[in-house]
Design an enzyme around this catalytic site. Structure first.
Site, PDB file in Angstrom:
ATOM      1  N   CYS A  14      -6.296   1.681   5.222  1.00 16.11           N
ATOM      2  CA  CYS A  14      -6.933   0.475   5.764  1.00 16.11           C
ATOM      3  C   CYS A  14      -6.564   0.332   7.247  1.00 16.11           C
ATOM      4  CB  CYS A  14      -6.478  -0.754   4.974  1.00 16.11           C
ATOM      5  SG  CYS A  14      -4.766  -1.236   5.276  1.00 16.11           S
TER       6      CYS A  14
ATOM      7  N   HIS B 217       0.854  -1.182   0.000  1.00 10.80           N
ATOM      8  CA  HIS B 217       0.000   0.000   0.000  1.00 10.80           C
ATOM      9  C   HIS B 217       0.892   1.235   0.000  1.00 10.80           C
ATOM     10  CE1 HIS B 217      -3.903  -1.924   1.768  1.00 10.80           C
ATOM     11  NE2 HIS B 217      -3.584  -2.405   0.575  1.00 10.80           N
TER      12      HIS B 217
ATOM     13  N   GLU C 117       0.723   4.125   1.440  1.00 13.86           N
ATOM     14  CA  GLU C 117       1.033   4.757   2.726  1.00 13.86           C
ATOM     15  C   GLU C 117       2.048   3.939   3.531  1.00 13.86           C
ATOM     16  OE1 GLU C 117      -1.834   3.589   1.524  1.00 13.86           O
ATOM     17  OE2 GLU C 117      -3.335   3.382   3.099  1.00 13.86           O
TER      18      GLU C 117
ATOM     19  N   CYS D 187      -2.732  -0.272   7.795  1.00  9.51           N
ATOM     20  CA  CYS D 187      -1.905   0.927   7.598  1.00  9.51           C
ATOM     21  C   CYS D 187      -2.163   1.963   8.688  1.00  9.51           C
ATOM     22  CB  CYS D 187      -2.147   1.514   6.212  1.00  9.51           C
ATOM     23  SG  CYS D 187      -1.474   0.483   4.878  1.00  9.51           S
TER      24      CYS D 187
END
Length: 138
Positions: A78, A48, A50, A81
């Site tokens: 999410c 992801h 981030e 994260c």
């Protein structure tokens, strides 16, 4: 936020879910990334945007805390994260589109379990990019 949106567009062009992120340190962009699903045996969540920028920022700053950094990301992080960002003590998260099904800031956990955040920045543009991407996949 516009730079994060540009990274999301790069992600889309690479065939990945269009999410872009960047870390700002002392008023300047430190690192930028986009989702990178599908790269060699690494789980998608670990790719992801981030997560990637947070990991790289820790390496660049030689620290395990990002208390002087802000994250800009085109989609609400999410739960995984969001937890990582909280443990890294990120100063604040700014995101574009809300993610009512998979987001980890608005509807998951208590305020003590998530970093401070502001959502809805360039929300329309971020959400439209995601909508077009998934519509093309159907």
């Amino acid at each position: 936020m516009r730079e994060a949106l540009r990274k999301a567009q790069e992600s889309c062009a690479a065939g990945c879910v269009p999410v872009g992120a960047l870390i700002v340190f002392e008023g300047k962009i430190l690192i930028k990334a986009h989702n990178n699903e599908g790269a060699s045996h690494i789980p998608p969540t670990l790719q992801h945007a981030e997560f990637l920028v947070a990991l790289e920022a820790c390496c660049l700053l030689k620290t395990d805390r990002l208390g002087k950094c802000d994250l800009y990301v085109t989609l609400e992080p999410c739960p995984f994260c969001a937890a990582i960002l909280r443990h890294l003590c990120i100063r604040k998260v700014f995101f574009g589109a809300y993610d009512p099904k998979g987001g980890g800031l608005v509807h998951h956990g208590t305020p003590q379990e998530r970093p401070p955040f502001t959502g809805g920045l360039l929300e329309t543009e971020s959400a439209e990019l995601l909508r077009r991407f998934f519509q093309a996949k159907r």
